[in-house]
Every structure is written in C-alpha cells, then in structure tokens.
Design a protein around this motif. Structure first.
Motif, PDB file in Angstrom:
ATOM      1  N   TRP A 179      48.207  22.163  10.202  1.00 27.50           N
ATOM      2  CA  TRP A 179      48.838  20.873   9.861  1.00 27.50           C
ATOM      3  C   TRP A 179      49.753  21.034   8.647  1.00 27.50           C
ATOM      4  N   LEU A 180      49.273  21.723   7.641  1.00 28.99           N
ATOM      5  CA  LEU A 180      50.089  21.942   6.443  1.00 28.99           C
ATOM      6  C   LEU A 180      51.365  22.726   6.761  1.00 28.99           C
ATOM      7  N   SER A 181      51.292  23.600   7.772  1.00 23.17           N
ATOM      8  CA  SER A 181      52.439  24.431   8.146  1.00 23.17           C
ATOM      9  C   SER A 181      53.307  23.785   9.217  1.00 23.17           C
ATOM     10  N   LYS A 182      52.902  22.618   9.709  1.00 19.72           N
ATOM     11  CA  LYS A 182      53.610  21.909  10.787  1.00 19.72           C
ATOM     12  C   LYS A 182      53.716  22.757  12.065  1.00 19.72           C
ATOM     13  N   ILE A 183      52.630  23.432  12.388  1.00 17.16           N
ATOM     14  CA  ILE A 183      52.582  24.275  13.586  1.00 17.16           C
ATOM     15  C   ILE A 183      51.601  23.661  14.583  1.00 17.16           C
ATOM     16  N   HIS A 184      52.032  23.464  15.808  1.00 20.17           N
ATOM     17  CA  HIS A 184      51.154  22.939  16.856  1.00 20.17           C
ATOM     18  C   HIS A 184      50.095  23.999  17.195  1.00 20.17           C
ATOM     19  N   PRO A 185      48.828  23.600  17.335  1.00 16.45           N
ATOM     20  CA  PRO A 185      47.761  24.585  17.598  1.00 16.45           C
ATOM     21  C   PRO A 185      47.922  25.347  18.907  1.00 16.45           C
ATOM     22  N   LYS A 186      48.708  24.790  19.858  1.00 14.53           N
ATOM     23  CA  LYS A 186      48.939  25.478  21.131  1.00 14.53           C
ATOM     24  C   LYS A 186      50.258  26.236  21.160  1.00 14.53           C
ATOM     25  N   LYS A 187      50.948  26.267  20.062  1.00 10.94           N
ATOM     26  CA  LYS A 187      52.232  26.972  19.990  1.00 10.94           C
ATOM     27  C   LYS A 187      52.019  28.464  20.263  1.00 10.94           C
ATOM     28  N   ILE A 188      52.872  29.065  21.099  1.00 10.56           N
ATOM     29  CA  ILE A 188      52.790  30.502  21.359  1.00 10.56           C
ATOM     30  C   ILE A 188      53.131  31.245  20.066  1.00 10.56           C
ATOM     31  N   SER A 193      58.521  30.289  14.037  1.00 11.24           N
ATOM     32  CA  SER A 193      59.589  30.754  13.141  1.00 11.24           C
ATOM     33  C   SER A 193      59.016  31.496  11.941  1.00 11.24           C
ATOM     34  N   LYS A 194      59.805  32.387  11.389  1.00 11.76           N
ATOM     35  CA  LYS A 194      59.390  33.145  10.208  1.00 11.76           C
ATOM     36  C   LYS A 194      59.095  32.218   9.031  1.00 11.76           C
ATOM     37  N   SER A 195      59.875  31.144   8.921  1.00 14.25           N
ATOM     38  CA  SER A 195      59.683  30.223   7.795  1.00 14.25           C
ATOM     39  C   SER A 195      58.319  29.538   7.871  1.00 14.25           C
ATOM     40  N   LYS A 196      57.898  29.199   9.088  1.00 15.85           N
ATOM     41  CA  LYS A 196      56.586  28.556   9.234  1.00 15.85           C
ATOM     42  C   LYS A 196      55.445  29.560   9.060  1.00 15.85           C
ATOM     43  N   ILE A 197      55.655  30.790   9.484  1.00 18.59           N
ATOM     44  CA  ILE A 197      54.651  31.831   9.263  1.00 18.59           C
ATOM     45  C   ILE A 197      54.495  32.088   7.767  1.00 18.59           C
ATOM     46  N   LYS A 198      55.607  32.020   7.048  1.00 11.46           N
ATOM     47  CA  LYS A 198      55.567  32.193   5.580  1.00 11.46           C
ATOM     48  C   LYS A 198      54.724  31.099   4.955  1.00 11.46           C
ATOM     49  N   GLU A 202      50.820  31.242   3.048  1.00 12.32           N
ATOM     50  CA  GLU A 202      50.576  30.705   1.705  1.00 12.32           C
ATOM     51  C   GLU A 202      49.480  29.651   1.690  1.00 12.32           C
ATOM     52  N   VAL A 203      49.422  28.805   2.736  1.00 14.14           N
ATOM     53  CA  VAL A 203      48.454  27.703   2.713  1.00 14.14           C
ATOM     54  C   VAL A 203      47.045  28.155   3.079  1.00 14.14           C
ATOM     55  N   ILE A 204      46.922  29.225   3.873  1.00 12.01           N
ATOM     56  CA  ILE A 204      45.578  29.690   4.248  1.00 12.01           C
ATOM     57  C   ILE A 204      44.758  30.054   3.011  1.00 12.01           C
ATOM     58  N   PRO A 205      45.208  30.985   2.155  1.00  8.88           N
ATOM     59  CA  PRO A 205      44.398  31.291   0.971  1.00  8.88           C
ATOM     60  C   PRO A 205      44.278  30.118   0.000  1.00  8.88           C
ATOM     61  N   LYS A 206      45.321  29.273  -0.043  1.00  6.47           N
ATOM     62  CA  LYS A 206      45.286  28.135  -0.959  1.00  6.47           C
ATOM     63  C   LYS A 206      44.181  27.160  -0.593  1.00  6.47           C
ATOM     64  N   ILE A 207      44.099  26.794   0.693  1.00  9.96           N
ATOM     65  CA  ILE A 207      43.099  25.803   1.093  1.00  9.96           C
ATOM     66  C   ILE A 207      41.694  26.396   1.056  1.00  9.96           C
ATOM     67  N   CYS A 269      54.273  15.564  13.652  1.00  7.44           N
ATOM     68  CA  CYS A 269      54.571  16.606  12.659  1.00  7.44           C
ATOM     69  C   CYS A 269      54.489  18.011  13.246  1.00  7.44           C
ATOM     70  N   GLN A 270      53.619  18.176  14.228  1.00  6.23           N
ATOM     71  CA  GLN A 270      53.361  19.496  14.781  1.00  6.23           C
ATOM     72  C   GLN A 270      53.867  19.561  16.226  1.00  6.23           C
ATOM     73  N   LYS A 271      55.138  19.798  16.375  1.00 10.47           N
ATOM     74  CA  LYS A 271      55.765  19.847  17.697  1.00 10.47           C
ATOM     75  C   LYS A 271      55.461  21.182  18.383  1.00 10.47           C
TER      76      LYS A 271
END
Length: 272
Positions: A179-188, A193-198, A202-207, A269-271
């Motif tokens: 959710w923080l990365s705006k990535i749909h859980p079913k997204k392949i 995108s590289k920007s969302k992976i970036k 960052e948010v995984i260790p933060k949370i 938010c998570q298309k």
C-alpha cells in the motif's frame, strides 16, 4: 502468524532472561510430542542436557537459542507463545513443551492450535538454505530487490511471501508495504516500475523497524512475553480494515484472497 516484528519482540523480551541459562531437561506437559520436529523427546534431551544458552536471536521467523553445542530453534506458527511460568488460568493441555534450567527457571510454550515446532540442529545450514536475505540487514538493498523482482514472472505478493527471497515477511507487513508503495498485490513482479521497487525497498525495513518499536501487532492472541500484547495495530493503514476509508485517497478499502491469504488494498491507489 507472527511475522518478523513479532518474533523479534519475543527475542528482545526473552534474551536477557535466558542467556547463560543451562538446560536441565525438556518436557511435553500435554504429551503432544509432534512439537519435537527433528528429534524424539528422549533424543532432544540427550542432545541438549547441560548445554548453556550463549545467545538468543531471530532468523527469519525462527527464534534461535544458540547453545554451547548446536541450536534449538522455535517456530511459533499460528498461535505459539513463550512464557516464563504457567499462569493459574493456563491449561496444561495447551502447553506443548517446557524447558527447565539448572537455575530453577523454566520457559513454557503455549500453543492452542499445536502448529508450533521445536527443532534441534547441529548447525544452521538447513535454515540458511531455505531463508533469503534479512530485510533489516545491509544485504537488503534496492539493487537486491530489483534483481529478484525483475526475474519473477509471478504476482508480487506471493513473491514477497516466499521466504527464499526475503526472510521474515508475512501477510500484515506485505499488505502495508505494498500500500505504501502503491503496488497492487496481484501485479506481475517483473512489470513493476523501478521507481516503485525503490520505494518498496525503503518502506519494508522502515515499517518493520516501526513495528518492532511497538512490540509487533496483536491481531488475535499474539503475546511477545508473558501474555503482553503488541501495540502496532493502531498504526496499520490497510490490514484488517476492509470497507474502511483509504488513509490516502478515502476510497473504500477492499479485501481479496491471494495465494489463499486475505489481502487488503486500495483499488484506486494500487492499480493493477
């Protein structure tokens, strides 16, 4: 199931209580000997009697008791809890194993659903082989995640659940991180995108770090020590909040199932 922050909170609580204790014996108060995964109760006692606990730490979702010879590893699974004594209200039928120490101390493993396990290993090769990088270590970087994600042709949530990629992640913190990365859980995975992976890197260790500061999340009955609950639930954005407003766009949050796991997200938010 307790995830990395919950297991780390258990370790933080018990480390000062158990370090330098010598094992006298290990029992199964309720007689459920399937809890001993690698050895019979007789053999695990033979292997560990008189050994000293040199350290207590976490590896993935495992609690590791580093002994003077070998390792005892505990997996809490769904409902496992460690506590230093049996309360009057506790039922012996829920206590799968107990470790008694030469000092007179003891630690009990209470497990309502009996999925938790105790392992004894001479070394940690088995865990090292099946667990990926620790997300709070210096090895977990944007470059590491980018390389792995871009090679995957599957959906991102199952990718993150796979302990061979990242050790310790689970349902709660994956939903929150996506959710923080705006990535749909079913997204392949490979199409992200590289920007969302970036952002995800960052948010995984933060949370995870934030959750540890509040001793994890208690959803049903998690206790990090002697029946004390974790307090991070109040900071969750999406997990367990189906039908509520998205904190970012106010759209109604949805719940679907991905790999048979209840999955919470915002469809706006998570298309996909």
């Amino acid at each position: 199931m307790p995830e990395l922050p919950e297991v780390q909170s258990v370790v933080n609580y018990f480390k000062p209580l158990l370090t330098q204790e010598k094992i006298h014996n290990i029992t199964s108060p309720n007689g459920y000997e399937k809890v001993f995964d690698t050895h019979s109760i007789l053999n695990i006692n033979t292997a560990t009697k008189g050994l000293c606990i040199d350290d207590v730490y976490r590896k993935g979702k495992y609690i590791v008791l580093d002994l003077s010879k070998g390792f005892l590893c505990i997996h809490l699974r769904m409902t496992g809890q460690l506590q230093m004594d049996m309360k009057q209200a506790d039922s012996v039928k829920h206590c799968s194993f107990a470790i008694f120490f030469e000092s007179g101390k003891s630690v009990y493993f209470k497990d309502y659903r009996k999925f938790g396990r105790l392992y004894y290993y001479k070394n940690l090769d088995i865990l090292n082989d099946k667990l990926g990088v620790e997300p709070l270590s210096t090895e977990f970087t944007y470059e590491y995640l980018l390389q792995r994600v871009k090679r995957s042709s599957g959906m991102i949530k199952p990718f993150l659940l796979n302990q061979k990629h990242i050790a310790g992640l689970g349902n709660i913190y994956i939903d929150e991180s996506l959710w923080l990365s705006k990535i749909h859980p079913k997204k392949i995975s490979s199409s992200i995108s590289k920007s969302k992976i970036k952002i995800l890197s960052e948010v995984i260790p933060k949370i995870l770090t934030q959750a540890i500061e509040f001793n994890g999340t208690t959803i049903i009955n998690f206790s990090y020590g002697n029946q004390v609950s974790g307090d991070f639930k109040q900071f969750l954005n999406v997990f367990g909040k189906r039908g509520g407003p998205c904190p970012r766009c106010k759209s109604k949050l949805k719940k679907i199932f991905v790999c048979q796991r209840g999955t919470h997200y915002c469809s706006k938010c998570q298309k996909i």
